[in-house]
Scaffold this motif. Sequence first.
Motif, short mmCIF file in Angstrom:
data_model
loop_
_atom_site.label_atom_id
_atom_site.label_comp_id
_atom_site.label_asym_id
_atom_site.label_seq_id
_atom_site.Cartn_x
_atom_site.Cartn_y
_atom_site.Cartn_z
N UNK A 216 38.80 -10.23 -37.18
CA UNK A 216 39.05 -8.79 -37.21
C UNK A 216 38.81 -8.22 -35.82
N UNK A 217 39.78 -7.52 -35.28
CA UNK A 217 39.68 -6.96 -33.95
C UNK A 217 38.49 -6.01 -33.85
N UNK A 218 37.87 -5.99 -32.69
CA UNK A 218 36.72 -5.12 -32.45
C UNK A 218 37.18 -3.66 -32.47
N UNK A 219 36.46 -2.77 -33.16
CA UNK A 219 36.89 -1.37 -33.23
C UNK A 219 36.77 -0.66 -31.89
N UNK A 220 37.47 0.45 -31.75
CA UNK A 220 37.53 1.15 -30.48
C UNK A 220 36.16 1.63 -30.00
#
Length: 242
Positions: A216-220
């Motif tokens: 899961x991509x790291x959140x902003x």
Amino acid sequence: MIELPIVFEDEEYIAINKPAGVLVHKTPLEKDPEALFAVQLLEEQVGYKVYPMHRIDRPTTGVLLFGKRSKAASMLQPQFIDNSIKKYYLSIVRGYLPETHGTIDHPLAKDMKFSMQEARTEYWSLEQSEVPYVSSDRYKTSRYSLVKVYPHTGRMHQIRRHFAHLRHYIIGDKTHGDNKQNNFFASQFHLGNMLLHAWEMNFIQPFSNQALTINADIPMHFKKTMSDLNLSGAEIVAQSIK
């Protein structure tokens, strides 16, 4: 309606990148009338019933896996029970950790009460940063570590409580963290979230016997804080493309 980012899907399972502030499912303890629930949101989004395979704390972001039918959930459940499923987290914590690779082996009270349970958390210090900001009264600079974490056991708030035990508090943790650090990050960097992200999950698909990895991509807000602290995250990128 909030659209949840789907990061994996096959015939039996579906996984999302859970946003901060979203609960996994409804609970009698949650009294917030505006609370959002991942199960409800995902069912409305995909149009069928889903079965959550595990939990993630409300302020934690990242991989959250569901079965698409009850048999899929029951077939995968033994891997959660025997800890053969590997879940890796990313976090930013206060200070420099004592070892590049270490283990926190410290019992924790069950459900935050008095009966103690074995708890073990493994960590890797990926990157360190010292910035010219005063976040406490003792030092003229502040030090932080970007860490990868693997909880060998699954106790309530285990990662958060274990790093609090070491006094390397997770930034933004309002329950087990350091209020001075949290207030500093809120005022200096406008951070209102906890920096704990369920980054990767590895398991065997029980129907196909295929080894699967979900990221899961790291959140902003996490990426922005890394930039604010001059943390490149180069090792995260390297590991994600192996």
